[in-house]
Scaffold this active site. Structure first.
Site, short mmCIF file in Angstrom:
data_model
loop_
_atom_site.label_atom_id
_atom_site.label_comp_id
_atom_site.label_asym_id
_atom_site.label_seq_id
_atom_site.Cartn_x
_atom_site.Cartn_y
_atom_site.Cartn_z
N HIS A 1 8.73 34.77 40.58
CA HIS A 1 8.89 33.76 39.53
C HIS A 1 8.98 32.40 40.23
O HIS A 1 9.45 32.32 41.38
CB HIS A 1 10.20 34.08 38.80
CG HIS A 1 10.49 33.24 37.60
ND1 HIS A 1 10.97 31.96 37.68
CD2 HIS A 1 10.39 33.52 36.28
CE1 HIS A 1 11.16 31.49 36.46
NE2 HIS A 1 10.81 32.41 35.59
N ASP B 1 16.28 38.43 43.88
CA ASP B 1 16.25 37.86 42.54
C ASP B 1 16.36 39.03 41.56
O ASP B 1 15.37 39.74 41.31
CB ASP B 1 14.94 37.08 42.36
CG ASP B 1 14.78 36.55 40.94
OD1 ASP B 1 15.66 36.84 40.09
OD2 ASP B 1 13.78 35.86 40.68
N GLN C 1 15.49 40.23 36.45
CA GLN C 1 14.88 41.23 35.56
C GLN C 1 15.40 42.64 35.82
O GLN C 1 14.94 43.58 35.19
CB GLN C 1 13.34 41.22 35.74
CG GLN C 1 12.68 39.92 35.31
CD GLN C 1 12.79 39.66 33.81
OE1 GLN C 1 13.04 40.56 33.01
NE2 GLN C 1 12.63 38.42 33.43
N LYS D 1 19.94 36.93 30.06
CA LYS D 1 19.01 38.07 29.99
C LYS D 1 19.80 39.39 29.90
O LYS D 1 19.21 40.45 29.75
CB LYS D 1 18.11 38.09 31.22
CG LYS D 1 17.15 36.90 31.29
CD LYS D 1 16.18 37.07 32.43
CE LYS D 1 15.56 35.78 32.90
NZ LYS D 1 14.44 35.31 32.07
N CYS E 1 5.81 31.68 34.21
CA CYS E 1 6.41 31.02 35.38
C CYS E 1 6.05 31.76 36.66
O CYS E 1 6.89 31.93 37.55
CB CYS E 1 7.93 30.91 35.25
SG CYS E 1 8.46 29.94 33.86
C1 LIG Z 1 12.28 37.26 37.94
C2 LIG Z 1 12.93 36.02 37.42
N1 LIG Z 1 13.56 35.21 38.26
C3 LIG Z 1 14.16 34.09 37.84
C4 LIG Z 1 14.12 33.72 36.53
C5 LIG Z 1 14.79 32.46 36.12
O1 LIG Z 1 15.79 32.69 35.21
P1 LIG Z 1 16.54 31.45 34.52
O2 LIG Z 1 15.49 30.69 33.80
O3 LIG Z 1 17.52 32.10 33.63
O4 LIG Z 1 17.15 30.70 35.64
C6 LIG Z 1 13.45 34.51 35.61
C7 LIG Z 1 13.34 34.10 34.19
O5 LIG Z 1 12.48 34.52 33.48
C8 LIG Z 1 12.85 35.70 36.06
O6 LIG Z 1 12.20 36.50 35.22
#
Ligand SMILES: Cc1ncc(COP(=O)(O)O)c(C=O)c1O
Length: 406
Positions: free
Chosen positions: A123, A200, A203, A226, A364
Site C-alpha cells: 500500500h 503492515d 489487512q 478496519k 492506494c
Molecule cells: C495494507 C494497508 N496498509 C496500510 C493502510 C493504511 O491504513 P490507514 O489509511 O488506516 O492508515 C491500508 C489501508 O487501506 C492498507 O490496506
C-alpha cells in the site's frame, strides 16, 4: 461453532439503512469496517458520562478516563500477543505508525547508502514514507518482485538483502490482491541477517489471530477503523528495546518527564511517543471493538471469511469477461477483478444503484496495479457481517452490468 453472519448483522446499525431503497450489501471492509452498536455506545457513553482529559487531572473523572484508556492498551497488547503493554503505542492509523517509525527509528538508523527492502504489493502507506526517508538520508529503496498470481517471490527478496540492508518492511496481507504473505518466514529471514522488520498488519488484524511475539517482528502496525473500531485510533507495536532506543516523534505535552528552557527530559515508552491529547474516545471505542471481536473469536471469523472467499470466487467465475486479479493460494477474503472493457468506476456506480458498496480504483497501490498490468480494479472485500446472499447479490448485479455493456 460456525459464525452466523445473519445474527452478526443485527449488531451493526448501518444495516438498518437502505441504499437507493435497497438493503445494503457492504463489500468494502478492506477500506474500513462498519461499527457494531457496542462500539458506538461505548463512545457515546464515554462522552456523555465519563469524559475528561487523561494523564493530567487529579479529579475522579480524569483518573477514571486514564484508567479506561490505559486498560485498552493492555487489551490491545493481549489481543496481538505483545508481551508488554508498553509496546503498544496509540497513533491515528497504520499510516501514522509507519511514518512514526520512519521519522524516529529511520532518522537514527538509516544512513547514506543503506538499503530498505519492501515488496511490489505494498500500500502507498508502506512505500511513500520509506521513499521520503531514503531521499532525506541518501538511502536506497529496493523492491521484491511478485508473480503474475500476486505471490511474493521470496528468492528474489532474499537476493536483495545485503550488508547494507537495514529494514525489511512488508504487508501481511495485500489490500488489493488479498495475498497472505508468510510473515513469520519473512521476519525470520530478516532476524537471521540482523535486519529490522516492520509488518503492515492493516489487512491482517481484522481477519485472523495475531501473535506479534510468535511472529518475531520488530514493528507491527494496524488501524483500529478496519477492526470495527472508530477512526482515529491505530496501533504501532514495537519491541520494547527498539522503542526505548528510538528518539521521540512529536514534541509537546504528555511526552516529557521535565521541561526547562535549557532542555527537556523525555518520558518513558509509550508516553514518549504520544504527545498531546490523544483521541481518547476513539481508543476507548477501539477497546469495545476488541471485546466484541473476542466474544466472536478470531478463528471463527477466519473460517467464515474463508468459506465466503471460496463461494464468491466460484460464483464470480460465472460472469463472462470477469478476470480476478490476484489468485494466490493463500488469500484473504478480498477479490479484485476487472470486467473486460467496463471501467471499474462504472462497475462501482452501477453496483451502488443496487445497494452494493465495492471499491473501485488503484487501492492506494499504484505500483502494484502497474505490475499487474491494469490501471485499476473493482474490489469486493468480505467481513463478519457478509453472507452468501451478499455474494449472490453481487453476482446478479455484475451479470446485469455485463449485459448493459454488451
Ligand atoms: C495494507 C494497508 N496498509 C496500510 C493502510 C493504511 O491504513 P490507514 O489509511 O488506516 O492508515 C491500508 C489501508 O487501506 C492498507 O490496506
Amino acid at each position: 461453532m460456525i459464525l452466523d453472519a445473519d445474527t452478526i448483522r443485527k449488531d451493526f446499525p448501518i444495516f438498518e439503512t437502505k441504499m437507493h431503497g435497497r438493503p445494503l450489501t457492504y463489500l468494502d471492509s478492506a477500506a474500513s469496517a462498519q461499527k457494531p452498536r457496542v462500539v458506538i455506545d461505548r463512545i457515546s457513553d464515554f462522552y456523555a458520562s465519563r469524559y475528561a482529559n487523561i494523564h493530567r487531572g487529579v479529579y475522579q473523572l480524569s483518573a477514571e478516563a486514564t484508567l479506561e484508556y490505559e486498560a485498552v492498551r493492555t487489551r490491545v497488547a493481549d489481543f496481538i500477543g505483545a508481551p508488554d503493554a508498553r509496546e503498544v503505542i496509540f497513533v491515528r492509523n497504520a499510516t501514522e505508525a509507519i511514518n512514526l517509525v520512519a521519522r524516529t527509528w529511520g532518522e537514527e538508523e538509516i544512513g547514506r547508502g543503506d538499503e530498505i527492502v519492501i515488496t511490489t504489493m505494498e500500500h502507498h502507506a508502506n512505500i511513500v514514507p520509506w521513499q521520503m526517508l531514503a531521499q532525506r538520508r541518501g538511502a536506497i529503496l529496493r523492491v521484491a518482485k511478485i508473480s503474475d498470481e500476486g505471490v511474493l517471490d521470496i528468492d528474489h527478496l532474499v537476493s536483495l538483502l545485503g550488508p547494507r540492508t537495514r529494514l525489511l518492511a512488508f504487508t501481511a496481507v495485500s489490500n488489493a490482491l488479498g495475498t497472505i504473505n508468510p510473515v513469520a518466514e519473512l521476519t525470520t529471514i530478516a532476524r537471521e541477517r540482523g535486519i529490522t522488520s516492520l509488518v503492515d498488519g492493516a489487512q491482517a488484524v481484522p481477519h485472523q489471530p495475531i501473535d506479534v511475539a510468535a511472529l518475531g517482528c520488530d514493528f507491527y502496525v494496524f488501524s483500529g477503523h478496519k477492526v470495527f473500531g472508530p477512526t482515529g485510533a491505530g496501533v504501532l507495536y514495537g519491541r520494547l528495546p527498539v522503542l526505548e532506543s528510538m528518539p521521540p516523534f512529536l514534541g509537546g505535552g504528555d511526552m516529557i518527564e521535565s521541561v526547562s528552557f535549557e532542555g527537556t527530559r523525555f518520558a518513558q515508552v509509550p508516553q514518549k511517543f504520544e504527545a498531546g491529547t490523544p483521541d481518547i474516545a476513539s481508543v476507548i471505542g477501539f477497546g469495545a471493538a476488541i471485546d466484541y471481536l473476542e466474544t466472536i473469536g478470531m478463528d471463527r471469523i477466519a473460517d467464515h471469511e474463508r468459506s465466503l472467499l471460496v463461494y464468491a470466487t466460484e460464483r464470480l467465475g460465472e460472469i463472462p469477461g470477469l478476470r480476478i486479479i490476484g489468485t494466490a493460494k493463500e488469500k484473504a477474503a478480498v477479490i479484485s477483478f476487472v470486467l473486460e472493457d467496463v471501467h471499474p468506476h462504472d462497475i462501482g456506480t452501477i453496483l451502488d444503484g443496487e445497494g452494493i458498496a465495492i471499491r473501485a480504483g488503484h487501492h492506494c497501490a499504484q505500483p502494484l496495479m502497474n505490475r499487474m498490468g491494469v490501471p485499476a480494479t473493482a474490489r469486493a472485500s468480505f467481513s463478519i457481517y457478509n453472507t452468501r446472499e451478499d455474494v449472490d447479490r453481487l453476482v446478479a448485479a455484475l451479470q446485469k452490468t455485463w449485459e448493459l455493456f454488451h
